[in-house]
Enzyme design. Sequence first.
Site, PDB file in Angstrom:
ATOM      1  N   HIS A 458       0.842  -1.206   0.000  1.00  0.00           N
ATOM      2  CA  HIS A 458       0.000   0.000   0.000  1.00  0.00           C
ATOM      3  C   HIS A 458       0.880   1.260   0.000  1.00  0.00           C
ATOM      4  O   HIS A 458       0.719   2.143  -0.844  1.00  0.00           O
ATOM      5  CB  HIS A 458      -0.894  -0.041   1.246  1.00  0.00           C
ATOM      6  N   GLU A 459       1.839   1.292   0.926  1.00  0.00           N
ATOM      7  CA  GLU A 459       2.683   2.493   1.029  1.00  0.00           C
ATOM      8  C   GLU A 459       3.574   2.641  -0.201  1.00  0.00           C
ATOM      9  O   GLU A 459       3.806   3.751  -0.681  1.00  0.00           O
ATOM     10  CB  GLU A 459       3.537   2.453   2.305  1.00  0.00           C
TER      11      GLU A 459
END
Length: 670
Positions: A458-459
């Site tokens: 996600h990051e």
Amino acid sequence: MARHATPHGTRTAGRPVQDVSAARERRRQTRLLRLATGLALVAAFLWARLLSGDPVGMPSMPAVDPLVLMPVLFFAVLLAVLVGSVVVPGRSPHVVYRPEQIDVRMADVKGIGPVVDEVRRSVALFMNSATFRREMGGRPRRGLLFEGAPGTGKTHVAKAMAAEAGVPFLFVSATSFQSMFYGATARRIRSYFKALRAAARAEGGAIGFIEEIDAIATVRGGMSAASTATPRAGTLAATCCGGLVGLPSSATERPAPAGRSAASGSAVSGAVRNVMVSEGVGGVVNELLVQLQSFDTPTGWQRVQGVVIDAANRFLPAQRQIPRPCVEPVDILLIAATNRADSLDPALLRPGRFDRRLVFEAPDKSGRRELVDHFLGRKAHEPVLADDERRDALAGITQGYTPAMIENLLDEALVNAVRRGARAMSWADVEHARLVTEVGLGQPVGYTDHERRLIATHEAGHAVTAWLVAPHRRLEVLSIVKRGGALGMLAHGDREDVYTRSRGELEALMCIAFGGQVAEELFFDDISTGPAGDLSYATNVAAQMVGQAGMSDTLISFSAVQSSAFGDQGLVGRVLADGDGRQMVEALLRSQKERARSLLEDNQHLVVALRDALLERHELIGREITDVLEQADAERSPHAPGGGATLTVDLRRPQSWWSPAQREKPSPNA
Ligand SMILES: Nc1ncnc2c1ncn2[C@@H]1O[C@H](COP(=O)(O)OP(=O)(O)OP(=O)(O)O)[C@@H](O)[C@H]1O
Ligand SMILES: [Mg+2]
């Protein structure tokens, strides 16, 4: 002696003499003369008795019966307690600082040039108020209102002003006026102003400072708040237009980094709001309004003279009447500081009370550089931090910081240096301190393998999107360490101080916010609750574009809608409540999500590289992020298997889990 008036005071033989200093010197001489006269009279009396052969001896103490003394003492103590319980709650709660006790000078105020210039002008005017009043016919400035976010230097500047002016500084916090006894709050306010007048009479001038004045001066019922007291476009004869609306610039309004999964913005609450005043707000504000105009009231002695003269005048014919003593106004400058000038009663801000409103804002880049130089001048640092380039970089990355925040950052860096056993801070200490002060301390939590991979992906999705769509932004921190409510985060900022944003930049911000969710979809074929904060951020940006900035298919400003009796939903609520507005917001969000998807589909190798680096190191700072991306980009070959192809990798499969131990034998999916 040649005297002539100048805007900066009376000149005596070419040297400017400030009225306040001259008055102080006159009072000092009068005081000395009175003391000398008193002592001379006592000495003359004693000598006269000595020479007449009847010297003054010690008086003998009368013999008192203890049975009488005890009840007398008891009633005396009782009386003192009774009188004290009435008098003490009404005493002024101020603290007096003499100029020599104040260790701050104007030279110590850095980075807020325009405010300092105005403050210097106010001090010069205050120092020469008598000339300004008598010879030039002006009305001296009596009140200054300092308005600004916490830590922007309001108290600091006020102290420097008092030290510069060389007069007593009567500091009081507005909350200390408050009392549980009815009427005591107003009495304390009266006592404070009385003390201010007495100090000004004794010393030729005095500066009063009321900290957090909004605690006692909030708007009274039936009045609109103080923002209406300043002229606005609508109230001027000419209609004003063309004012650009800037980005939120104060420290309280810094936007949270787009990549934070949960609301974890730097929560600096704006105002200290406390309207718990026993008499009710109205009574206290009225007392304050009255006292702000009390600087010309006669002293007790002048009042006695007046009574005697009035009595005598009753017996005198009209042409022989004795004039009453004229009251000389005292030179007082009252400064009030607040974080929320908009909640103040408008009557306080009318000319003659707090005439001048000075807004303290977070300093710009050159101001921050001055502050960095100022604070580093006193704090031990390694030679690398003496380098101009590093100091400029530090000023650049502390955008939106107030002076107090910069000082705190450097103190934190010093603490880091002490922790690692060094005696001076290094650049890494500063970087680490910035991470802790901006996003908080990392909390070691045991994520499951699946969660860790999900968060890293996600990051990484956010960071890759940011790198591709917003090359003008600085990638600062990429982390999968839990901090506050955020499980992981990408912090990114502008390279320079900016005050406006273009449509392209706002779209890029939305696209970055979607990067995380899209990466989850691509690599896990599913989405989690993680992007909730990102969606809220993107919706806010889209609502601003549609309802405020005219960047979509409507030119209507939803912020022009005034709050109504049916409640005010804020900008996002107003835009979403409108059918067309909602559709425009939805369209903007969808188009940016599509953009993020097509970018990440074409650049999955970048997401994989960053994800792996994150899983290995947990936290990448500054250049470490771009180094990984540049290296992965350089290594990408169009002929490599899977290079550039759309690939959905199921990272939930155990064999695809990457760990340092498996580094030599990476999973085929990774
Ligand atoms: N312009 C400045 N130059 C140098 N140091 C500053 C400056 N402004 C603030 N500081 C430092 O920051 C500290 C806090 O500032 P100050 O107490 O004046 O903030 P403030 O605006 O009064 O905040 P609050 O609204 O919370 O009362 C000061 O003690 C001083 O060390
Ligand atoms: Mg303060």
